[in-house]
Structure formats: C-alpha cells, structure tokens
Design a protein around this motif. Structure first.
Motif, PDB file in Angstrom:
ATOM      1  N   ALA A  57       0.814  -1.211   0.000  1.00 25.48           N
ATOM      2  CA  ALA A  57       0.000   0.000   0.000  1.00 25.48           C
ATOM      3  C   ALA A  57       0.849   1.263   0.000  1.00 25.48           C
ATOM      4  N   ALA A  58       1.869   1.314   0.835  1.00 25.77           N
ATOM      5  CA  ALA A  58       2.690   2.517   0.946  1.00 25.77           C
ATOM      6  C   ALA A  58       3.470   2.796  -0.329  1.00 25.77           C
ATOM      7  N   ALA A  59       3.818   1.742  -1.060  1.00 23.77           N
ATOM      8  CA  ALA A  59       4.627   1.893  -2.274  1.00 23.77           C
ATOM      9  C   ALA A  59       3.780   1.955  -3.538  1.00 23.77           C
ATOM     10  N   PHE A  60       2.465   1.792  -3.400  1.00 22.21           N
ATOM     11  CA  PHE A  60       1.628   1.646  -4.590  1.00 22.21           C
ATOM     12  C   PHE A  60       1.704   2.860  -5.514  1.00 22.21           C
ATOM     13  N   ALA A  61       1.577   4.073  -4.970  1.00 17.99           N
ATOM     14  CA  ALA A  61       1.543   5.272  -5.814  1.00 17.99           C
ATOM     15  C   ALA A  61       2.819   5.402  -6.639  1.00 17.99           C
ATOM     16  N   ALA A  62       3.958   5.253  -6.000  1.00 17.68           N
ATOM     17  CA  ALA A  62       5.234   5.385  -6.722  1.00 17.68           C
ATOM     18  C   ALA A  62       5.410   4.254  -7.726  1.00 17.68           C
ATOM     19  N   ALA A  63       4.999   3.041  -7.338  1.00 22.16           N
ATOM     20  CA  ALA A  63       5.146   1.900  -8.244  1.00 22.16           C
ATOM     21  C   ALA A  63       4.247   2.063  -9.465  1.00 22.16           C
ATOM     22  N   PHE A  64       3.040   2.575  -9.250  1.00 26.78           N
ATOM     23  CA  PHE A  64       2.138   2.791 -10.391  1.00 26.78           C
ATOM     24  C   PHE A  64       2.688   3.843 -11.338  1.00 26.78           C
ATOM     25  N   GLU A  65       3.188   4.933 -10.782  1.00 27.93           N
ATOM     26  CA  GLU A  65       3.731   5.983 -11.634  1.00 27.93           C
ATOM     27  C   GLU A  65       4.895   5.459 -12.472  1.00 27.93           C
ATOM     28  N   ALA A  66       5.803   4.730 -11.858  1.00 26.79           N
ATOM     29  CA  ALA A  66       6.949   4.191 -12.593  1.00 26.79           C
ATOM     30  C   ALA A  66       6.492   3.206 -13.659  1.00 26.79           C
ATOM     31  N   ALA A  67       5.529   2.349 -13.301  1.00 22.42           N
ATOM     32  CA  ALA A  67       5.041   1.361 -14.263  1.00 22.42           C
ATOM     33  C   ALA A  67       4.327   2.030 -15.424  1.00 22.42           C
ATOM     34  N   LEU A  68       3.570   3.077 -15.134  1.00 26.85           N
ATOM     35  CA  LEU A  68       2.851   3.770 -16.202  1.00 26.85           C
ATOM     36  C   LEU A  68       3.816   4.434 -17.166  1.00 26.85           C
ATOM     37  N   TRP A  69       4.844   5.078 -16.630  1.00 24.97           N
ATOM     38  CA  TRP A  69       5.816   5.734 -17.516  1.00 24.97           C
ATOM     39  C   TRP A  69       6.504   4.693 -18.420  1.00 24.97           C
ATOM     40  N   GLU A  70       6.851   3.555 -17.855  1.00 26.73           N
ATOM     41  CA  GLU A  70       7.503   2.527 -18.654  1.00 26.73           C
ATOM     42  C   GLU A  70       6.537   1.890 -19.642  1.00 26.73           C
ATOM     43  N   ARG A  71       5.334   1.591 -19.169  1.00 27.70           N
ATOM     44  CA  ARG A  71       4.347   0.900 -20.020  1.00 27.70           C
ATOM     45  C   ARG A  71       3.910   1.764 -21.184  1.00 27.70           C
ATOM     46  N   SER A  72       3.912   3.064 -21.016  1.00 31.93           N
ATOM     47  CA  SER A  72       3.421   3.974 -22.059  1.00 31.93           C
ATOM     48  C   SER A  72       4.551   4.630 -22.836  1.00 31.93           C
ATOM     49  N   ARG A  73       5.732   4.072 -22.735  1.00 32.25           N
ATOM     50  CA  ARG A  73       6.916   4.688 -23.353  1.00 32.25           C
ATOM     51  C   ARG A  73       6.732   4.923 -24.846  1.00 32.25           C
ATOM     52  N   THR A  74       6.085   3.999 -25.546  1.00 36.04           N
ATOM     53  CA  THR A  74       5.864   4.155 -26.986  1.00 36.04           C
ATOM     54  C   THR A  74       4.389   4.345 -27.320  1.00 36.04           C
ATOM     55  N   ALA A  75       3.548   4.535 -26.309  1.00 31.80           N
ATOM     56  CA  ALA A  75       2.108   4.674 -26.542  1.00 31.80           C
ATOM     57  C   ALA A  75       1.789   6.068 -27.062  1.00 31.80           C
ATOM     58  N   ARG A  76       0.649   6.169 -27.721  1.00 31.99           N
ATOM     59  CA  ARG A  76       0.172   7.461 -28.212  1.00 31.99           C
ATOM     60  C   ARG A  76      -0.779   8.136 -27.232  1.00 31.99           C
ATOM     61  N   GLY A  77      -1.347   7.366 -26.306  1.00 34.60           N
ATOM     62  CA  GLY A  77      -2.284   7.946 -25.369  1.00 34.60           C
ATOM     63  C   GLY A  77      -2.629   6.972 -24.263  1.00 34.60           C
ATOM     64  N   LEU A  78      -3.449   7.445 -23.343  1.00 35.16           N
ATOM     65  CA  LEU A  78      -3.909   6.656 -22.204  1.00 35.16           C
ATOM     66  C   LEU A  78      -5.434   6.630 -22.210  1.00 35.16           C
ATOM     67  N   LYS A  79      -5.987   5.659 -21.475  1.00 31.78           N
ATOM     68  CA  LYS A  79      -7.442   5.573 -21.365  1.00 31.78           C
ATOM     69  C   LYS A  79      -7.818   5.150 -19.952  1.00 31.78           C
ATOM     70  N   THR A  80      -8.958   5.662 -19.487  1.00 29.04           N
ATOM     71  CA  THR A  80      -9.524   5.203 -18.229  1.00 29.04           C
ATOM     72  C   THR A  80     -10.945   4.706 -18.442  1.00 29.04           C
ATOM     73  N   VAL A  81     -11.299   3.676 -17.683  1.00 30.64           N
ATOM     74  CA  VAL A  81     -12.673   3.180 -17.663  1.00 30.64           C
ATOM     75  C   VAL A  81     -13.302   3.524 -16.315  1.00 30.64           C
ATOM     76  N   ALA A  82     -13.014   4.731 -15.835  1.00 31.17           N
ATOM     77  CA  ALA A  82     -13.598   5.197 -14.578  1.00 31.17           C
ATOM     78  C   ALA A  82     -15.116   5.095 -14.596  1.00 31.17           C
ATOM     79  N   ALA A  83     -15.720   5.298 -15.748  1.00 34.88           N
ATOM     80  CA  ALA A  83     -17.184   5.210 -15.839  1.00 34.88           C
ATOM     81  C   ALA A  83     -17.682   3.844 -15.406  1.00 34.88           C
TER      82      ALA A  83
END
Length: 433
Positions: A169-195
């Motif tokens: 839990a304590a590391a989740f925010a930082a781990a998500f940010e790092a993973a997102l930057w790496e995962r989207s390195r060649t992506a054109r955009g992001l999407k959320t299904v918050a709805a």
C-alpha cells in the motif's frame, strides 16, 4: 448531383485515423458467438430472437457481404465509397446462415484481412486493456491491415498489474507511476474506464498521498481476502488479480484510487481518453454522462493535456458543449455509429451541432469481429455524406467546406492531437518495428 457525387467520393477516400479501437478477433465463430458480438449485452441471446434483427445486424448483411464476396459489389472500383441513396446501391441481403457460412469458408484470417482493408483506415490507435491475448494487439492489427497501429494504454490494467507484482500500500503510488511511464513509453495515449469502475461523478480533485495509501491498503486487503476464500489453481496475488479480472470481485473500483490513476495519467502528459456513455450492463449509464466530468475538466485545464470523451451516445450533445467550452476537450461518437446502423446519420448530425469541428474525432470502438471495424468506418462515411451533402444542397455550406470538415474529423484532428504526423511508409515501419 455532380457536386454531391464528388463529395461522396472525397469522403470515401479519406485515410481515416481510428483514434479509439480494440483489436480484431481472428478465430472462427459459431453463430451464437457472432451474434453475441453484435450487442453490448453480456447476457446470452434468447432462443426466440436473433441479434441479426437489429440495426447492426442488418448493416452486417447489407455492407459486409460484398466485402466477403458473398454478393456482387456494384461499385468494385469504388468500394467502400458509400452511395448517397440506398436505391442506388441495390445489394442483395443474404440470410445470416449464408453469411456466416461464407465467412467460415474464407477463414477468420482472410475475412478479417478483407474487412480491415475495406474500412479504409490509415492508422489505428488500439486500446489494449480489454481482452488482452484474445484480440489482436497493435502489431497484429498492423500486420493484417498493412497500416500503422499504435497503442493506447489502459490505466486500470497497469494498476492491477502493479498490485499483482506485489507492491504494498505505501509503495503503490510510486510503483504505479513508474510502471505507467515505462508501459506507455511508446504509446500514443492513455485511457480510463472510470465510468465502469466508480462512475464519472467522482470527486474531481486529486487525492492526497495519505488517501491513496489508505485506499490501496483497502484494495489489497480485498485481494488477499478473496485469495483466502479459496480460488483453486490461483496461486499468489498475480493469480488472484487474474481471477479478479474475470469475476470482477476485486477489480480496481475504489473511487480514490481511480482519481489517483486519472491524475497520474494527466501528469504523464499523453492524451487521456475517457469512456463515456453507451456500454455494456456492467456500466451504470446514468453515471456515464460526460457532463459529470465538467469539474475535472476545469481542474485539469491548466495542464493542457487533451481529454478525449469516447462514444458519448446518447449524451453526445452534452459532450459537444464540453468540447465547445473547454479548449482541451474533444469527443467522438464511435460505437454509437455502427450500433445505430441506418440511423447513424442522425447521431452524426447531432454531433456536429455545437462543437467546433476541430474538436471532433472519428473512432469506431470496434472490438472483436472485423465487421465492426469495417462498419464503424463505412457507416461514418455514409452518415457524413448524407449530413454534409444536405448542408451543401440547402446552400448552407460549400462543397469545399464539407470536404475540409470531413477530413478534419476523419483524420487531421487525430493526427494533431496524438502527434501522428502526416502518415506514410515511416509510420508503417514504426508500427511493425
């Protein structure tokens, strides 16, 4: 009439950018499987009805049969250029069993190849968070279509993978940010299904670090409890996350975490897509109105990140207001176009009422059988031809204005928002590298 014919052909020749699409499904389908792909319902099709008896079902039989060679195409050199009037395009309608038999005869791969080619899409932006491993990814879409395809990364899928890999839990925010930057390195955009996860009526402000840690702890404990309840064959947190994806019992649906994902996505700086409006019954449609995002749009405006409102139907007029009011908000009516079939022109016409034309994009939101990819493009072209052709006939627009607007919506706006360049061989090389 000569001017309308030129308009029809010009719209038919636009090299579309499908800015939100899912991969095609390349395997043989039973009739039941195919019919279930023609609806957003997650329930079995009742024995006393057929999904072919719907706007989308009729469109498949009307417009896809010529592509598969089941019935002759009266305009073989112009297809998929749409005809302005149904009577000018007298195509026989096969029975569903005959259509599916022809599809099976060709094989799923050949049928998919033909349908993707007939769509006339020049660049696909493929959202990969839905049914990964079953649907084609960007490289598969590019290989079968011969056109470039890039990725749109789903925020919730990245977060669930971070949890599966053991972040606390304590590391989740930082781990998500790092993973997102790496995962989207060649992506054109992001999407959320918050709805789908909590509705669009979430608190628009970013959560505090303490709120994120507490929410992550609650979510991870749910995962652990689900595992302790006994999920045979699902060892470890990764297995339990996989199970969560299938059952929905412990998916990421905490509003605080959803807010954190969305604001981290804004911080990433890539165009951010929001599912809004029409979808399957897992969605509470009342909480998917894009107008609910007004507060978030205002808070995010100083960041300058493009917000793309997807689908929007039946709330597309409200989405048009948001696109008019806020410089960083854009929208489309994908999904609604092929599901409304012969009525698609009404949806497209309403989408053109308020928003500046530079704020509207084309998408199909096709997912599964490539008939949906083809129809998303073809029915949009036909709808634009009818609507803009009407404006020209009535003397409200010039033909040149109509072609320019159709090109903006069909291609140019997406190329600007996602920084795709002008297209061409270099894009194909990049997508297949």
């Amino acid at each position: 009439m000569a001017g309308l014919e030129a308009l029809r052909r010009a719209i038919g020749e636009i090299p579309l950018v499908d800015h939100h699409v899912h991969g095609a499904l390349v395997r043989d389908l039973t009739r039941r499987e195919f019919e279930e792909a023609l609806t957003e319902s997650d329930r079995p099709v009742p024995d006393w009805m057929s999904q072919f008896d719907s706007q989308l079902g009729f469109a498949v039989l009307r417009h896809c049969a010529p592509v598969l060679g089941l019935v002759p195409c009266p305009e073989p050199d112009a297809y998929p250029v749409p005809c302005p009037e149904p009577d000018a395009y007298p195509v026989p309608r096969p029975e569903p069993d005959a259509y599916l038999a022809r599809r099976a005869e060709l094989g799923a791969e050949e049928a998919t190849r033909r349908l993707l080619a007939a769509a006339g899409v020049d660049h696909f932006l493929v959202e990969t968070g839905h049914r990964p491993g079953e649907l084609l990814g960007p490289s598969g879409m590019s290989a079968l279509s011969g056109r470039p395809a890039d990725e749109i990364v789903r925020l919730e899928a990245v977060a669930e993978r971070v949890a599966a890999e053991g972040a606390g839990a304590a590391a989740f925010a930082a781990a998500f940010e790092a993973a997102l930057w790496e995962r989207s390195r060649t992506a054109r955009g992001l999407k959320t299904v918050a709805a789908y996860r909590c509705g669009l009526d979430f608190d628009p402000a970013p959560p505090s670090p303490g709120e994120v840690t507490a929410a992550a702890g609650r979510w991870l404990r749910r995962i652990e409890r689900a595992g302790q309840a006994g999920q045979a064959g699902r060892a470890g947190r990764a297995g339990r996350i996989e199970q969560a994806g299938q059952s929905g019992t412990v998916r990421l649906d905490d509003p605080v975490l959803v807010r954190h994902l969305v604001w981290t996505g804004v911080g990433r700086g890539l165009p951010l897509q929001f599912h809004t409006g029409y979808g399957d019954p897992d969605l509470d449609l009342r909480r998917a109105d894009p107008l609910l995002l007004r507060g978030f749009a205002e808070l995010a405006e100083p960041r300058g990140v493009p917000l793309l409102l997807l689908h929007c139907y039946p709330f597309h007029r409200g989405a048009g207001f948001l696109a008019q009011a806020y410089p960083h908000v854009f929208f489309d009516v994908g999904l609604g176009v092929h599901h409304t079939g012969a009525r698609a022109a009404a949806v497209v016409a309403e989408s053109l009422e308020l928003a500046p034309f530079a704020k509207i994009l084309f998408s199909s939101d096709a997912c599964g059988p490539a008939e949906l990819h083809h129809l998303g493009a073809l029915l949009w072209r036909r709808a634009m031809t009818r609507v803009l052709g009407g404006f020209v006939t009535e003397g409200e627009w010039s033909a040149e204005q109509a072609v320019r607007v159709a090109t903006m919506i069909g291609s140019a706006n997406a190329r600007r928002v996602y920084r795709l360049g002008d297209g061409g061989a270099d894009d194909v090389t990049r997508a297949t590298a």
